[in-house]
Design a protein around this motif. Sequence first.
Motif, PDB file in Angstrom:
ATOM      1  N   ASP A 168       0.871  -1.170   0.000  1.00 28.75           N
ATOM      2  CA  ASP A 168       0.000   0.000   0.000  1.00 28.75           C
ATOM      3  C   ASP A 168       0.920   1.235   0.000  1.00 28.75           C
ATOM      4  OD1 ASP A 168      -1.931   1.909   0.462  1.00 28.75           O
ATOM      5  OD2 ASP A 168      -2.401   1.255   2.512  1.00 28.75           O
ATOM      6  N   ARG A 172       6.351   3.065   3.882  1.00 33.46           N
ATOM      7  CA  ARG A 172       6.358   3.737   5.190  1.00 33.46           C
ATOM      8  C   ARG A 172       7.269   3.022   6.169  1.00 33.46           C
ATOM      9  NH1 ARG A 172      -0.073   4.574   4.855  1.00 33.46           N
ATOM     10  NH2 ARG A 172       0.366   3.559   2.868  1.00 33.46           N
ATOM     11  N   GLN A 231       2.415   3.001  11.571  1.00 33.40           N
ATOM     12  CA  GLN A 231       2.281   1.828  10.715  1.00 33.40           C
ATOM     13  C   GLN A 231       3.465   1.768   9.767  1.00 33.40           C
ATOM     14  OE1 GLN A 231      -1.800   1.640   8.939  1.00 33.40           O
ATOM     15  NE2 GLN A 231      -1.744  -0.067  10.357  1.00 33.40           N
ATOM     16  N   THR A 232       3.951   0.555   9.513  1.00 34.49           N
ATOM     17  CA  THR A 232       5.102   0.409   8.628  1.00 34.49           C
ATOM     18  C   THR A 232       4.771  -0.592   7.526  1.00 34.49           C
ATOM     19  OG1 THR A 232       6.049  -1.353   9.994  1.00 34.49           O
ATOM     20  CG2 THR A 232       6.674   0.913  10.547  1.00 34.49           C
ATOM     21  N   THR A 233       5.380  -0.394   6.369  1.00 36.53           N
ATOM     22  CA  THR A 233       4.999  -1.136   5.166  1.00 36.53           C
ATOM     23  C   THR A 233       5.010  -2.647   5.339  1.00 36.53           C
ATOM     24  OG1 THR A 233       5.547   0.593   3.600  1.00 36.53           O
ATOM     25  CG2 THR A 233       5.772  -1.675   2.808  1.00 36.53           C
ATOM     26  N   GLN A 235       5.128  -4.473   8.078  1.00 36.06           N
ATOM     27  CA  GLN A 235       4.222  -4.934   9.117  1.00 36.06           C
ATOM     28  C   GLN A 235       2.783  -4.945   8.592  1.00 36.06           C
ATOM     29  OE1 GLN A 235       4.167  -2.597  12.750  1.00 36.06           O
ATOM     30  NE2 GLN A 235       4.035  -4.454  13.987  1.00 36.06           N
ATOM     31  N   MET A 236       2.431  -3.912   7.824  1.00 36.76           N
ATOM     32  CA  MET A 236       1.090  -3.853   7.240  1.00 36.76           C
ATOM     33  C   MET A 236       0.851  -5.030   6.296  1.00 36.76           C
ATOM     34  SD  MET A 236       1.146   0.229   6.457  1.00 36.76           S
ATOM     35  CE  MET A 236      -0.292   0.398   5.413  1.00 36.76           C
ATOM     36  N   ALA A 239       2.290  -8.978   9.185  1.00 37.02           N
ATOM     37  CA  ALA A 239       2.682  -8.642  10.570  1.00 37.02           C
ATOM     38  C   ALA A 239       3.310  -9.809  11.330  1.00 37.02           C
ATOM     39  CB  ALA A 239       1.478  -8.107  11.334  1.00 37.02           C
TER      40      ALA A 239
END
Length: 299
Positions: A168, A172, A231-233, A235-236, A239
């Motif tokens: 997404d 990030r 939020q981090t890429t 992990q999104m 996770a």
Amino acid sequence: MKLKWSEVTPEPVYLTRRALIAAGMASIAAPAFGLTGKPSALSTDEKPNSFEEITNYNNFYEFGTDKTDPARYSATLKPAPWSVKIDGLVDHPGNYAVEDLAPDSALEERIYRLRCVEAWSMVIPWLGVPLAAVLQKAAPQAGAKYVAFQTLEDPKQMPGQAYSSGIDWPYREGLRLDEAMNPLTILATGLYGKVLPNQNGAPIRLVVPWKYGFKSIKSIVGITLTDKQPQTTWQMLQANEYGFYANVNPQVDHPRWSQATERRIGAGLLGGRQETLMFNGYGDQVAQMYSGMDLAKNY
Ligand SMILES: Nc1nc2c(c(=O)[nH]1)N[C@H]1C(S)=C(S)[C@@H](COP(=O)(O)O)O[C@H]1N2
Ligand SMILES: [Mo]
């Protein structure tokens, strides 16, 4: 045609440049190399990978998922002019030009190990400035506990963003404020005496050497100080495989592979694998930040 680093500068010349810098004569060596940085006690003595290796074996999904895609397809990225928007819990929010955040005169050379979560590693001679110095310009407020980072989002410049890879966009990442302020943490604008190549995250990227490589977010356009864990890429995306902390840890395996050893790029077939070090070998500088924390839970 692009000249290869190996054609321009044999390694002994690079080493000579370092000797000149050490002698305070960097300006003599400067014209052939463009950028110079003050040597740092935080640098490793290990032999850096070649410019060729560092710029042709990359992860930068905005340009494709193959290791050679970033080198082949990142010419569409326009790294200048470029500014970074710093906002959130700061007294001086604003758009800061890269030249002001990391003036060439302030650059330090940081030769760091980079350990990717995929279990390969390199040694890279970065040029950059401490992230702490950049954040001070914006004056973080007392309530700031985390720092969130964003990469550019523009499918015209980053064609990989037009294809679905599950990510997404924009990419990030985030750090706790104390991790961001740690002296090891830098924003890099160059490597090997040159302006940062596009495939390595031009014009400005994070380098956090005790964490898996995916934390070191490239081509940053936004930095937000916040009181909540961002939020981090990765992990999104997954996770259970990629956490917020992502500290290099040979004792905590990835669900699909071991993290106990790594393949040093360029070591050759006879090079074999080497042991991965806790915190990628930077424990003396960072271990105290995690005292009392369960690092298997906070992976
Ligand atoms: N924006 C962005 N930053 C990114 C990535 C990415 O795909 N997009 N890949 C990460 C990963 S997985 C690694 S290992 C490092 C690789 O940095 P390098 O190509 O300069 O060696 O960049 C990190 N930063
Ligand atoms: Mo990575």
